[in-house]
Design a protein around this motif. Structure first.
Motif, short mmCIF file in Angstrom:
data_model
loop_
_atom_site.label_atom_id
_atom_site.label_comp_id
_atom_site.label_asym_id
_atom_site.label_seq_id
_atom_site.Cartn_x
_atom_site.Cartn_y
_atom_site.Cartn_z
N UNK A 307 0.86 -1.61 0.18
CA UNK A 307 -0.27 -0.25 0.29
C UNK A 307 1.39 1.18 -0.06
N UNK A 308 2.11 0.99 0.39
CA UNK A 308 2.93 2.42 -0.16
C UNK A 308 2.47 3.00 -1.75
N UNK A 309 1.92 2.50 -2.59
CA UNK A 309 1.64 3.10 -4.11
C UNK A 309 0.38 3.28 -3.72
N UNK A 310 -0.43 3.67 -3.11
CA UNK A 310 -1.62 4.49 -2.43
C UNK A 310 -1.16 5.75 -1.81
N UNK A 311 -0.39 5.30 -1.04
CA UNK A 311 0.26 7.48 -0.87
C UNK A 311 1.14 7.45 -2.25
N UNK A 312 2.00 7.31 -2.62
CA UNK A 312 3.34 7.43 -3.05
C UNK A 312 1.98 7.74 -4.82
N UNK A 313 0.86 7.73 -4.73
CA UNK A 313 0.02 7.90 -5.42
C UNK A 313 -0.62 9.44 -5.64
N UNK A 314 -0.14 9.63 -3.75
CA UNK A 314 -1.31 11.07 -3.62
C UNK A 314 -0.32 11.79 -3.10
N UNK A 315 1.41 11.55 -3.66
CA UNK A 315 2.72 12.79 -3.70
C UNK A 315 3.34 12.48 -2.42
N UNK A 316 3.33 11.87 -1.92
CA UNK A 316 4.19 11.77 -1.17
C UNK A 316 4.99 10.76 -0.62
N UNK A 317 6.18 10.20 -0.55
CA UNK A 317 7.08 9.48 -0.53
C UNK A 317 6.90 8.49 0.50
N UNK A 318 7.11 7.23 0.08
CA UNK A 318 6.56 6.09 1.21
C UNK A 318 7.37 5.28 0.87
N UNK A 319 7.48 4.39 2.36
CA UNK A 319 8.16 3.65 2.19
C UNK A 319 7.69 2.20 3.50
N UNK A 320 8.17 0.95 3.84
CA UNK A 320 7.73 0.47 3.97
C UNK A 320 8.36 -0.22 5.73
N UNK A 321 8.06 0.20 6.62
CA UNK A 321 9.35 -0.42 7.67
C UNK A 321 8.22 -0.87 9.55
N UNK A 322 8.88 -2.41 9.28
CA UNK A 322 8.26 -3.17 10.47
C UNK A 322 8.60 -4.22 10.45
N UNK A 323 8.07 -4.44 11.90
CA UNK A 323 8.69 -6.14 12.40
C UNK A 323 8.41 -7.18 11.88
N UNK A 324 9.10 -8.87 11.97
CA UNK A 324 8.95 -9.51 10.93
C UNK A 324 9.51 -9.69 9.78
N UNK A 325 9.31 -11.22 9.05
CA UNK A 325 9.58 -11.36 8.20
C UNK A 325 8.42 -11.61 6.79
N UNK A 326 8.58 -10.80 5.46
CA UNK A 326 7.19 -10.71 5.06
C UNK A 326 7.08 -12.32 4.85
#
Length: 355
Positions: A307-326
């Motif tokens: 879903x970082x892509x949804x935020x990027x489409x709104x005009x802001x940089x976006x990253x994933x950062x969280x605990x756990x192995x995807x």
């Protein structure tokens, strides 16, 4: 189920409490009620409800704003509830995808007392199902002003590393046609399955690009994921459908990715059945650089779509950062090391607070 969550508690304990509230996609009302009630009772944040999504924010008038986002839902239960803690690892449904990240967000919502940024927390529903049901889409339609910020951090599992941007994705259905005939007289027909062989050969020989953007290396992919055809055991088939998935670097738009596939499969007819744009890493922005410094190490490309892509489409940089192995997401063995939960909380606390 407890009446409220202790938001300022150890985020590992908070993760376990969240995991023990079943919240399969479409059935998030109980956990959304719990999150909403806890935020209203234990913080001074402005809180609103949208379906089974809960949003909270500061309004301090600071010059920059950061969004932290995480989904409340999980995939269906797979004999992996309730949670259990063993040897420094928390096991259970949603531990890494993504209630560990949600716990970190809730803890920060209650304990960030000297923020450098105004903060928005977005806890949303239905991420694990078809995109049309994703709560972020409803929030964008109904509460658009809540999604304005200088940086969005989606707390999806990333092994506690900054994963910048994300790949785009596209699925196509490539169709070949033929003429039916009895297999005893196969020369009288045209075999549609045989006709798809050329397309499979092109896939076998395909050389995927690797693209470096802001120091993050995105490796593209083009894979056949399904093939369907055949009428009966004694009939030459007159149709075959090959489904292909393309993961493309975010320097390409979906339109450019489609044009690339038309070049790869020149001479074949295909239909695009699904497509989502990627997200550029945006690591050149000041807020993103400050997060990278707080996290230490080197940011990496997100190989996948989030879903970082949804935020990027709104005009802001976006990253994933969280605990756990995807790679453990959606498996019966899903778990998260407790030290990663604590590490993510400390990195984000350092990033969000003064001093």
């Amino acid at each position: 189920m407890a009446d409220t969550l202790h938001l300022a508690a150890d985020p590992v304990e908070l993760t376990a409490a969240l995991v023990d509230v079943p919240s399969v996609s479409g059935d998030e009302a109980d956990i959304a009620d719990l999150v909403e009630r806890s935020l209203r009772e234990q913080t001074s944040l402005e809180v609103v409800r949208s379906g089974n999504a809960v949003l909270a924010r500061t309004t301090l008038g600071l010059p920059r704003r950061v969004i932290l986002a995480g989904h409340l839902d999980t995939v269906p239960v797979n004999d992996n509830l309730p949670s259990r803690l063993e040897d420094g690892v928390l096991h259970g449904l949603g531990t890494c995808d993504m209630k560990g990240g949600v716990a970190v967000m809730l803890n920060l919502a209650a304990t960030t007392d000297d923020p450098r940024y105004d903060l928005t927390f977005v806890f949303y529903d239905c991420e694990e199902v078809e995109a049309v049901r994703n709560g972020l889409g409803r929030i964008e339609r109904e509460l658009r002003q809540w999604l304005d910020a200088d940086l969005a951090i989606v707390c999806e599992p990333s092994n506690a590393a900054v994963e910048a941007g994300c790949q785009g994705t596209m699925r196509i259905e490539l169709r070949t046609s033929g003429t039916r005939a009895h297999t005893a007289r196969g020369w009288m027909g045209v075999n549609a399955i045989h006709a798809v062989g050329e397309a499979l050969g092109r896939l076998e020989a395909y050389q995927a690009r690797t693209v470096d953007i802001d120091g993050c290396v995105y490796r593209e992919g083009l894979q056949a994921v399904k093939i369907a055809g055949g009428v009966a055991g004694n009939v030459v088939p007159d149709e075959c459908v090959l489904t292909v998935n393309h993961r493309f670097a975010p320097d390409r738009t979906p339109e450019q990715a489609e044009q690339h596939l038309r070049e790869v499969f020149e001479g074949f007819d295909f239909t695009v059945t699904d497509r989502s744009a990627g997200a550029l890493p945006g690591l050149h922005t000041e807020a993103a650089q400050e997060l990278v410094r707080a996290a230490g190490g080197t940011p990496v490309a997100k190989l996948g779509w989030t879903d970082v892509a949804r935020f990027a489409a709104l005009g802001m940089p976006a990253v994933n950062f969280g605990p756990g192995d995807p790679t453990l997401a959606h498996t019966r063995q899903e778990n998260v090391p407790v030290n990663q939960i604590q590490q993510c909380r400390e990195v984000l606390r350092r990033f969000l607070n003064h001093g």
